[in-house]
Design a protein around this motif. Structure first.
Motif, PDB file in Angstrom:
ATOM      1  N   LEU A  91      19.810 -20.826 -12.629  1.00  0.00           N
ATOM      2  CA  LEU A  91      19.156 -22.131 -12.750  1.00  0.00           C
ATOM      3  C   LEU A  91      18.456 -22.548 -11.461  1.00  0.00           C
ATOM      4  N   ASN A  92      18.808 -21.929 -10.347  1.00  0.00           N
ATOM      5  CA  ASN A  92      18.195 -22.293  -9.067  1.00  0.00           C
ATOM      6  C   ASN A  92      17.201 -21.251  -8.572  1.00  0.00           C
ATOM      7  N   VAL A  93      16.830 -20.294  -9.423  1.00  0.00           N
ATOM      8  CA  VAL A  93      15.915 -19.252  -8.985  1.00  0.00           C
ATOM      9  C   VAL A  93      14.511 -19.826  -8.813  1.00  0.00           C
ATOM     10  N   GLY A  94      13.748 -19.262  -7.889  1.00  0.00           N
ATOM     11  CA  GLY A  94      12.407 -19.746  -7.648  1.00  0.00           C
ATOM     12  C   GLY A  94      11.453 -19.436  -8.794  1.00  0.00           C
ATOM     13  N   LEU A  95      10.538 -20.339  -9.074  1.00  0.00           N
ATOM     14  CA  LEU A  95       9.504 -20.074 -10.065  1.00  0.00           C
ATOM     15  C   LEU A  95       8.538 -19.046  -9.510  1.00  0.00           C
ATOM     16  N   GLY A  96       7.953 -18.253 -10.408  1.00  0.00           N
ATOM     17  CA  GLY A  96       7.006 -17.267  -9.931  1.00  0.00           C
ATOM     18  C   GLY A  96       6.948 -16.037 -10.812  1.00  0.00           C
ATOM     19  N   THR A  97       6.409 -14.953 -10.239  1.00  0.00           N
ATOM     20  CA  THR A  97       6.192 -13.698 -10.961  1.00  0.00           C
ATOM     21  C   THR A  97       7.262 -12.686 -10.578  1.00  0.00           C
ATOM     22  N   TYR A  98       7.813 -12.038 -11.598  1.00  0.00           N
ATOM     23  CA  TYR A  98       8.907 -11.088 -11.391  1.00  0.00           C
ATOM     24  C   TYR A  98       8.654  -9.819 -12.199  1.00  0.00           C
ATOM     25  N   ARG A  99       9.494  -8.805 -11.949  1.00  0.00           N
ATOM     26  CA  ARG A  99       9.552  -7.608 -12.775  1.00  0.00           C
ATOM     27  C   ARG A  99      10.928  -6.963 -12.611  1.00  0.00           C
ATOM     28  N   LEU A 100      11.324  -6.154 -13.566  1.00  0.00           N
ATOM     29  CA  LEU A 100      12.552  -5.372 -13.454  1.00  0.00           C
ATOM     30  C   LEU A 100      12.187  -3.951 -13.063  1.00  0.00           C
ATOM     31  N   LYS A 101      13.005  -3.344 -12.204  1.00  0.00           N
ATOM     32  CA  LYS A 101      12.739  -1.979 -11.775  1.00  0.00           C
ATOM     33  C   LYS A 101      13.985  -1.135 -11.981  1.00  0.00           C
ATOM     34  N   HIS A 102      13.785   0.102 -12.448  1.00  0.00           N
ATOM     35  CA  HIS A 102      14.892   1.011 -12.756  1.00  0.00           C
ATOM     36  C   HIS A 102      14.750   2.297 -11.955  1.00  0.00           C
ATOM     37  N   TYR A 103      15.860   2.711 -11.342  1.00  0.00           N
ATOM     38  CA  TYR A 103      15.955   3.990 -10.657  1.00  0.00           C
ATOM     39  C   TYR A 103      16.991   4.851 -11.369  1.00  0.00           C
ATOM     40  N   GLY A 104      16.766   6.157 -11.398  1.00  0.00           N
ATOM     41  CA  GLY A 104      17.748   7.031 -12.025  1.00  0.00           C
ATOM     42  C   GLY A 104      17.428   8.495 -11.822  1.00  0.00           C
ATOM     43  N   TYR A 105      18.225   9.337 -12.490  1.00  0.00           N
ATOM     44  CA  TYR A 105      18.050  10.791 -12.476  1.00  0.00           C
ATOM     45  C   TYR A 105      18.204  11.312 -13.889  1.00  0.00           C
ATOM     46  N   TYR A 106      17.521  12.408 -14.191  1.00  0.00           N
ATOM     47  CA  TYR A 106      17.789  13.124 -15.434  1.00  0.00           C
ATOM     48  C   TYR A 106      18.091  14.577 -15.096  1.00  0.00           C
ATOM     49  N   LYS A 107      18.870  15.230 -15.964  1.00  0.00           N
ATOM     50  CA  LYS A 107      19.323  16.587 -15.713  1.00  0.00           C
ATOM     51  C   LYS A 107      18.700  17.539 -16.723  1.00  0.00           C
ATOM     52  N   ASN A 108      18.062  18.612 -16.218  1.00  0.00           N
ATOM     53  CA  ASN A 108      17.447  19.576 -17.132  1.00  0.00           C
ATOM     54  C   ASN A 108      18.477  20.599 -17.604  1.00  0.00           C
ATOM     55  N   ILE A 109      18.049  21.544 -18.411  1.00  0.00           N
ATOM     56  CA  ILE A 109      18.965  22.487 -19.034  1.00  0.00           C
ATOM     57  C   ILE A 109      19.628  23.416 -18.020  1.00  0.00           C
ATOM     58  N   ARG A 110      19.032  23.556 -16.831  1.00  0.00           N
ATOM     59  CA  ARG A 110      19.619  24.374 -15.768  1.00  0.00           C
ATOM     60  C   ARG A 110      20.555  23.560 -14.866  1.00  0.00           C
ATOM     61  N   GLY A 111      20.708  22.278 -15.189  1.00  0.00           N
ATOM     62  CA  GLY A 111      21.596  21.425 -14.408  1.00  0.00           C
ATOM     63  C   GLY A 111      20.945  20.775 -13.212  1.00  0.00           C
ATOM     64  N   LYS A 112      19.640  20.957 -13.026  1.00  0.00           N
ATOM     65  CA  LYS A 112      18.949  20.361 -11.892  1.00  0.00           C
ATOM     66  C   LYS A 112      18.703  18.883 -12.152  1.00  0.00           C
ATOM     67  N   LEU A 113      18.970  18.044 -11.138  1.00  0.00           N
ATOM     68  CA  LEU A 113      18.743  16.613 -11.236  1.00  0.00           C
ATOM     69  C   LEU A 113      17.395  16.252 -10.626  1.00  0.00           C
ATOM     70  N   THR A 114      16.642  15.441 -11.347  1.00  0.00           N
ATOM     71  CA  THR A 114      15.329  14.991 -10.872  1.00  0.00           C
ATOM     72  C   THR A 114      15.307  13.466 -10.882  1.00  0.00           C
ATOM     73  N   SER A 115      14.895  12.879  -9.770  1.00  0.00           N
ATOM     74  CA  SER A 115      14.879  11.421  -9.669  1.00  0.00           C
ATOM     75  C   SER A 115      13.622  10.850 -10.301  1.00  0.00           C
ATOM     76  N   TYR A 116      13.715   9.619 -10.710  1.00  0.00           N
ATOM     77  CA  TYR A 116      12.551   8.901 -11.236  1.00  0.00           C
ATOM     78  C   TYR A 116      12.731   7.415 -10.957  1.00  0.00           C
ATOM     79  N   GLU A 117      11.657   6.663 -11.032  1.00  0.00           N
ATOM     80  CA  GLU A 117      11.685   5.206 -10.915  1.00  0.00           C
ATOM     81  C   GLU A 117      10.556   4.626 -11.746  1.00  0.00           C
ATOM     82  N   GLN A 118      10.793   3.442 -12.279  1.00  0.00           N
ATOM     83  CA  GLN A 118       9.774   2.793 -13.117  1.00  0.00           C
ATOM     84  C   GLN A 118      10.049   1.300 -13.148  1.00  0.00           C
ATOM     85  N   GLU A 119       8.987   0.521 -13.296  1.00  0.00           N
ATOM     86  CA  GLU A 119       9.135  -0.920 -13.382  1.00  0.00           C
ATOM     87  C   GLU A 119       8.502  -1.438 -14.669  1.00  0.00           C
ATOM     88  N   THR A 120       8.904  -2.629 -15.059  1.00  0.00           N
ATOM     89  CA  THR A 120       8.347  -3.261 -16.254  1.00  0.00           C
ATOM     90  C   THR A 120       7.029  -3.949 -15.913  1.00  0.00           C
TER      91      THR A 120
END
Length: 329
Positions: free
Chosen positions: A287-316
């Motif tokens: 209720l006390n957050v500032g008015l304005g423009t925002y977005r959500l951002k997600h960080y993570g990893y996915y694992k391929n069939i060989r077990g290798k982890l690859t990072s990614y990031e994306q925002e709304t």
């Protein structure tokens, strides 16, 4: 661990025929215990009058059942001294430890106004610590005091040593004594599956363009299984709420460590090749957050069939926090 350990406490009684205050034991349960591990005469003598139900200190299969070396720690902040103890002290045991520490501090030059406080379950866990008198009664806590009737006195001895160093200023973060033994334990959870499906980081459901304070912002991302990248994400967050500053640069203002946010992952599809999951990112706008423009951002990893982890990031896409009473469509 003694017989009364199974009896439970007054506010949560245990099972079968076990009761608190048992200093006799049972031939039947001794036979059951011996099938697991018969305690040595040394341990029986050490723990008397406790009848031993489980000789956890002498069992090391597949690993040690109890810690043999534990950390004790003393910290000073001005006139406040904090004793970090690796277990649960009874009320009287805690008082005696606190009084012993303060007495040692004053004997070595610190003010009588010094406050000593105890912080329990610190660094590791070594069950309960009771007074010698409480131990003789063998209620739940005494039966769960794993180092015998003189456990409290041993702690008092070590804390007196630390208190003297603190008072004289001869200890500045030094480590004294033998280090605790660490073990790389094997987990029972199977490894996470290969991540399959849509491009990871893709925003499947965008947030609405506008929200009011008190509303809930939600977005859905294609997301790799977070359990597969727990070590890589240590010290980071899977989601952030970012606010657009006057210069157009986004600043992180909330993360998944805040009470107002929630990161929820669900497996949506599963196959022989792996599984596909999605994460819902939620933000309950304060209720006390500032008015304005925002977005959500997600960080993570996915694992391929060989077990290798690859990072990614994306925002709304951007959304606005406004005064008007906008509702989700």
């Amino acid at each position: 661990m003694g017989y009364s350990f199974i009896a439970g406490t007054t506010d949560g009684p245990g099972v079968l025929s076990f009761t608190q205050g048992d200093v006799e034991g049972s031939l039947f349960w001794d036979l059951v215990r011996n099938a697991i591990k018969e305690p040595s005469k040394e341990e029986i003598d050490c723990h008397a009058p406790k009848p031993i139900l489980l000789p956890t200190g002498e069992i090391s299969v597949p690993w040690k059942w109890q810690p043999t070396i534990v950390d004790v720690q003393l910290l000073r902040i001005g006139q406040v001294v904090i004793a970090a103890v690796p277990g649960e002290f009874s009320t009287m045991a805690g008082r005696r430890l606190r009084n012993a520490i303060k007495e040692t501090l004053v004997e070595n030059g610190m003010s009588g106004d010094t406050k000593v406080t105890i912080s329990g379950l610190a660094n590791t866990y070594s069950d309960y610590i009771v007074t010698y008198e409480e131990y003789q009664v063998q209620r739940y806590e005494g039966a769960s005091t794993i180092y015998g009737p003189h456990t409290l006195q041993a702690y008092i001895h070590k804390f007196r040593e630390l208190a003297k160093k603190i008072a004289l200023g001869t200890s500045q973060g030094e480590e004294v004594g033998e280090a605790p033994v660490t073990t790389n334990y094997t987990g029972f959870l199977p490894d996470s599956r290969t991540d399959t499906g849509n491009k990871y980081g893709k925003v499947i459901v965008q947030p609405d363009p506008k929200y009011r304070r008190g509303a809930t912002v939600e977005a859905v991302f294609a997301c790799g299984n977070p359990r597969g990248s727990a070590s890589q994400m240590r010290g980071q967050s899977y989601m952030y709420v970012e606010m657009k500053m006057e210069d157009g640069v986004y600043k992180q203002v909330f993360s998944d460590a805040d009470w107002s946010t929630k990161f929820e992952w669900k497996r949506k599809e599963i196959s022989l090749l792996g599984s596909y999951g999605e994460a819902t990112l939620s933000w309950n706008v304060p209720l006390n957050v500032g008015l304005g423009t925002y977005r959500l951002k997600h960080y993570g990893y996915y694992k391929n069939i060989r077990g290798k982890l690859t990072s990614y990031e994306q925002e709304t896409e951007e959304f606005e926090i406004v005064l008007e009473n906008y509702r989700r469509s």
